[in-house]
Motif scaffolding. Structure first.
Motif, PDB file in Angstrom:
ATOM      1  N   VAL A   1     -21.158 -43.632  32.365  1.00 38.63           N
ATOM      2  CA  VAL A   1     -21.603 -43.302  30.884  1.00 38.63           C
ATOM      3  C   VAL A   1     -22.891 -44.397  30.815  1.00 38.63           C
ATOM      4  O   VAL A   1     -23.849 -44.137  30.260  1.00 38.63           O
ATOM      5  CB  VAL A   1     -20.432 -43.563  29.938  1.00 38.63           C
ATOM      6  N   ILE A   2     -22.573 -45.739  31.392  1.00 37.75           N
ATOM      7  CA  ILE A   2     -23.896 -46.585  31.336  1.00 37.75           C
ATOM      8  C   ILE A   2     -24.932 -46.143  32.237  1.00 37.75           C
ATOM      9  O   ILE A   2     -26.062 -46.171  31.565  1.00 37.75           O
ATOM     10  CB  ILE A   2     -23.386 -47.877  31.790  1.00 37.75           C
ATOM     11  N   ALA A   3     -24.710 -45.622  33.232  1.00 39.38           N
ATOM     12  CA  ALA A   3     -25.805 -44.975  34.143  1.00 39.38           C
ATOM     13  C   ALA A   3     -26.590 -43.841  33.474  1.00 39.38           C
ATOM     14  O   ALA A   3     -27.725 -43.744  33.745  1.00 39.38           O
ATOM     15  CB  ALA A   3     -25.140 -44.518  35.504  1.00 39.38           C
ATOM     16  N   SER A   4     -25.744 -42.963  32.710  1.00 37.12           N
ATOM     17  CA  SER A   4     -26.298 -41.784  32.039  1.00 37.12           C
ATOM     18  C   SER A   4     -27.202 -42.433  30.813  1.00 37.12           C
ATOM     19  O   SER A   4     -28.337 -41.921  30.776  1.00 37.12           O
ATOM     20  CB  SER A   4     -25.384 -40.987  31.306  1.00 37.12           C
ATOM     21  N   MET A   5     -26.810 -43.634  30.140  1.00 43.73           N
ATOM     22  CA  MET A   5     -27.608 -44.007  29.070  1.00 43.73           C
ATOM     23  C   MET A   5     -28.967 -44.439  29.759  1.00 43.73           C
ATOM     24  O   MET A   5     -29.867 -44.548  29.286  1.00 43.73           O
ATOM     25  CB  MET A   5     -26.946 -45.073  28.348  1.00 43.73           C
TER      26      MET A   5
END
Length: 152
Positions: free
Chosen positions: A131-135
């Motif tokens: 999720v962090i990488a997507s953001m």
């Protein structure tokens, strides 16, 4: 007293080295597909349950998207292309992680009882990181779009 700030710009490896890396990634993904569906096959892994067949299409899609993204990068790997491809592959990975969490295709019967909760923790950490990488990729794309808009 004037304060000078310097932005450090991370240099990218040479284009030839990047392309070689993308080709290696494609080959590794193809080998993984062969190991899953060919020899020895996913069912040779003792802790995978028959429910693994429910997540395999998602895993295959993730690998295929990775192969496709790396094939695009071989041809063109500018910042916007790379950020877009990385965002797409990361989002597909997120779908895979959520599916694996839901199905939980693991069978740890007869082994250490801590494997199941540990696997859930690892899946949770991987999901959070994804999720962090997507953001990060979304913000990178937004910044690239904003900076290209300022160039006009």
């Amino acid at each position: 007293m004037a304060v000078t700030t310097h932005r450090t710009h991370r240099s990218r490896p040479a284009q030839t080295a990047r392309r070689a890396g993308y080709v290696v990634a494609i080959v590794v993904n193809l080998v993984v597909l062969f190991l899953i569906h060919g020899w020895p096959g996913w069912d040779a892994v003792p802790f995978l349950s028959p429910e693994t067949t429910e997540v395999l299409p998602y895993v295959d899609a993730s690998i295929a998207v990775g192969i496709l993204a790396n094939a695009v990068y071989v041809v063109r790997d500018g910042p916007a292309v790379k950020a877009t491809g990385d965002l797409v592959t990361t989002l597909v990975s997120l779908v895979v992680l959520l599916q694996v969490w839901q199905v939980f295709p693991f069978d740890f019967a007869g082994v250490w009882a801590g494997w199941e909760p540990l696997t859930y923790v690892l899946l949770g950490v991987a999901t959070f990181g994804t999720v962090i990488a997507s953001m990060v990729q979304a913000v990178t794309l937004a910044r690239l779009a904003a900076s290209s808009g300022n160039d006009r």
